[in-house]
Design an enzyme around this catalytic site. Structure first.
Site, PDB file in Angstrom:
ATOM      1  N   TYR A  18      68.657  -7.321   8.702  1.00  0.00           N
ATOM      2  CA  TYR A  18      69.380  -6.402   9.587  1.00  0.00           C
ATOM      3  C   TYR A  18      68.582  -5.964  10.826  1.00  0.00           C
ATOM      4  O   TYR A  18      69.145  -5.366  11.741  1.00  0.00           O
ATOM      5  CB  TYR A  18      69.929  -5.196   8.821  1.00  0.00           C
ATOM      6  N   LYS A  48      65.224   4.593  -0.701  1.00  0.00           N
ATOM      7  CA  LYS A  48      64.974   3.663   0.410  1.00  0.00           C
ATOM      8  C   LYS A  48      63.606   3.822   1.064  1.00  0.00           C
ATOM      9  O   LYS A  48      63.426   3.524   2.244  1.00  0.00           O
ATOM     10  CB  LYS A  48      66.072   3.748   1.505  1.00  0.00           C
ATOM     11  N   LYS A 108      66.475  -5.526  -2.425  1.00  0.00           N
ATOM     12  CA  LYS A 108      65.312  -4.775  -1.930  1.00  0.00           C
ATOM     13  C   LYS A 108      64.540  -5.641  -0.948  1.00  0.00           C
ATOM     14  O   LYS A 108      64.152  -6.765  -1.284  1.00  0.00           O
ATOM     15  CB  LYS A 108      64.379  -4.398  -3.089  1.00  0.00           C
TER      16      LYS A 108
HETATM   17  P1  A3P Z   1      65.180  -2.588   2.754  1.00  0.00           P
HETATM   18  O1  A3P Z   1      65.868  -3.234   1.586  1.00  0.00           O
HETATM   19  O2  A3P Z   1      66.097  -1.853   3.649  1.00  0.00           O
HETATM   20  O3  A3P Z   1      64.280  -3.543   3.499  1.00  0.00           O
HETATM   21  P2  A3P Z   1      63.882   1.734  -2.543  1.00  0.00           P
HETATM   22  O4  A3P Z   1      63.358   0.867  -3.604  1.00  0.00           O
HETATM   23  O5  A3P Z   1      63.303   3.125  -2.577  1.00  0.00           O
HETATM   24  O6  A3P Z   1      65.372   1.729  -2.505  1.00  0.00           O
HETATM   25  O7  A3P Z   1      63.387   1.164  -1.154  1.00  0.00           O
HETATM   26  C1  A3P Z   1      63.809  -0.092  -0.684  1.00  0.00           C
HETATM   27  C2  A3P Z   1      62.889  -0.477   0.463  1.00  0.00           C
HETATM   28  O8  A3P Z   1      61.584  -0.730  -0.056  1.00  0.00           O
HETATM   29  C3  A3P Z   1      63.264  -1.759   1.153  1.00  0.00           C
HETATM   30  O9  A3P Z   1      64.212  -1.453   2.155  1.00  0.00           O
HETATM   31  C4  A3P Z   1      61.923  -2.254   1.716  1.00  0.00           C
HETATM   32  O10 A3P Z   1      61.781  -2.018   3.096  1.00  0.00           O
HETATM   33  C5  A3P Z   1      60.881  -1.421   0.958  1.00  0.00           C
HETATM   34  N1  A3P Z   1      59.828  -2.188   0.290  1.00  0.00           N
HETATM   35  C6  A3P Z   1      58.520  -1.811   0.251  1.00  0.00           C
HETATM   36  N2  A3P Z   1      57.791  -2.706  -0.423  1.00  0.00           N
HETATM   37  C7  A3P Z   1      58.647  -3.679  -0.832  1.00  0.00           C
HETATM   38  C8  A3P Z   1      58.454  -4.884  -1.566  1.00  0.00           C
HETATM   39  N3  A3P Z   1      57.259  -5.251  -2.015  1.00  0.00           N
HETATM   40  N4  A3P Z   1      59.541  -5.669  -1.788  1.00  0.00           N
HETATM   41  C9  A3P Z   1      60.759  -5.293  -1.325  1.00  0.00           C
HETATM   42  N5  A3P Z   1      61.009  -4.148  -0.632  1.00  0.00           N
HETATM   43  C10 A3P Z   1      59.953  -3.341  -0.386  1.00  0.00           C
END
Ligand code: A3P
Length: 319
Positions: A278, A57, A272
């Protein structure tokens, strides 16, 4: 012990040395004798030279997706069970052995990497990774642990996790009822990876500082092109590409996505980048978690200053 059958001998041995029950895979190329008896068709360059270790995350999928666009970089093939994440180290997969691991990295580009966001805070991983891939580079993404915890909570709600659906974020993070296993387990997932300092210290036991890069998770969201430049310099790639030509901000998604020659940019999947749905952490929870993470964040700040790594803005504010 003369005359004792091997199975019995093994049992006696492992009863005495239980810590040795699990194998530790060493890199066959580090020791000349091992390399000599290794199948000549197998090469140590088949192993990855970069590990993106998470934590979960923090934007690890974005970094993984952007890295794969680089002409000199390739990721592992998907695992049939855990998809893009091989989750080799620190899991039952480890006992499948190094040929199993190697088979996911077909020969190809100069930098092979894998991203398993579960690696960061798993106790055994730095030791196991350091034993097999001592010269690998390691990328750790540092997002404000409060933001990370909130993201995980909403990830669990989106996956219909009972504890997350039936308890508020505040209830989970402040829960002290040890008998409530599901809430305790959720709380652990929310908080434990966020104690960055202690986990990083474990990585530093097995990897020199020169092989570890810390990426600011907020910058990865707001300015991924700059992060990708820094990552390429860290990896010393032959080609330096400008991700400003590759990524563009998509208003609808609220994040950077990949430009396409025709049509709308391709964004990460619906799972993602949910933050818009939220919203923000409530003030009470934020104040509580600021206390929880205050001391470890301070230690992290000192550590980053000591190794000469930039201090993320969210961390600079922790004083
Ligand atoms: P949220 O879905 O809570 O917003 P991971 O891939 O490590 O699970 O992390 C997910 C998080 O990556 C997402 O959390 C989001 O905030 C972040 N993120 C950063 N860059 C992003 C992008 N280009 N597109 C989507 N999410 C991104």
């Amino acid at each position: 012990m003369k005359g004792v059958p091997p199975e019995h001998l093994a049992e006696l041995y492992f009863n005495r040395y239980p810590q040795e029950v699990d194998p530790v895979w060493l890199n066959p190329c580090v020791d000349k004798r091992h390399r000599e008896i290794w199948n000549p068709g197998k090469k140590c360059s088949d192993f990855p030279s970069l590990l993106v270790v998470g934590p979960q995350k923090t934007g690890s999928t974005a970094l993984y997706t952007f890295l794969k666009l680089h002409p000199n970089v390739s990721a592992n093939l998907d695992s049939p069970t855990s998809y893009e994440e091989l989750q080799f180290f620190g899991s039952p997969n480890y006992n499948k052995g190094i040929d199993w691991y190697r088979s996911f990295f077909p020969s190809g580009r100069a930098v092979k990497f894998e991203k398993s966001a579960t690696y960061f805070d798993k106790e055994a991983v730095p030791m196991q990774a350091g034993a097999l891939l001592p010269s690998a580079k390691v990328i750790i993404i540092l997002l404000d642990p409060i933001t990370r915890a909130f993201s995980w909570y909403h990830h669990q709600r989106a996956h219909n996790d009972h504890a997350a659906l039936s308890h508020s974020f505040y209830d989970v993070i402040t829960n002290t009822d040890k008998h409530n296993r599901e809430v305790q387990s959720l709380k652990t997932h929310l908080l434990r990876p966020g104690f960055y300092y202690e986990h990083i210290q474990r990585w530093r036991r097995y990897y020199p500082d020169s092989q570890i890069m810390y990426v600011d998770g907020e910058q990865l969201t707001s300015d991924p092109a700059q992060v990708m430049t820094d990552v390429q310099l860290f990896l010393n790639t032959d080609v330096l590409i400008d991700y400003r030509h590759i990524l563009s901000f998509e208003d609808e998604k609220g994040f950077y996505c990949i430009k396409r020659s025709v049509g709308r940019p391709k964004c990460l999947g619906a799972g993602k980048g949910r933050v818009r749905q939220y919203g923000q952490v409530d003030e009470k929870s934020r104040a509580y978690l600021q206390q929880v993470f205050y001391t470890p964040n301070l230690a992290l700040k000192h550590l980053l200053a000591q190794v000469g790594s930039p201090i993320p803005s969210w961390l600079a504010a922790n004083s």
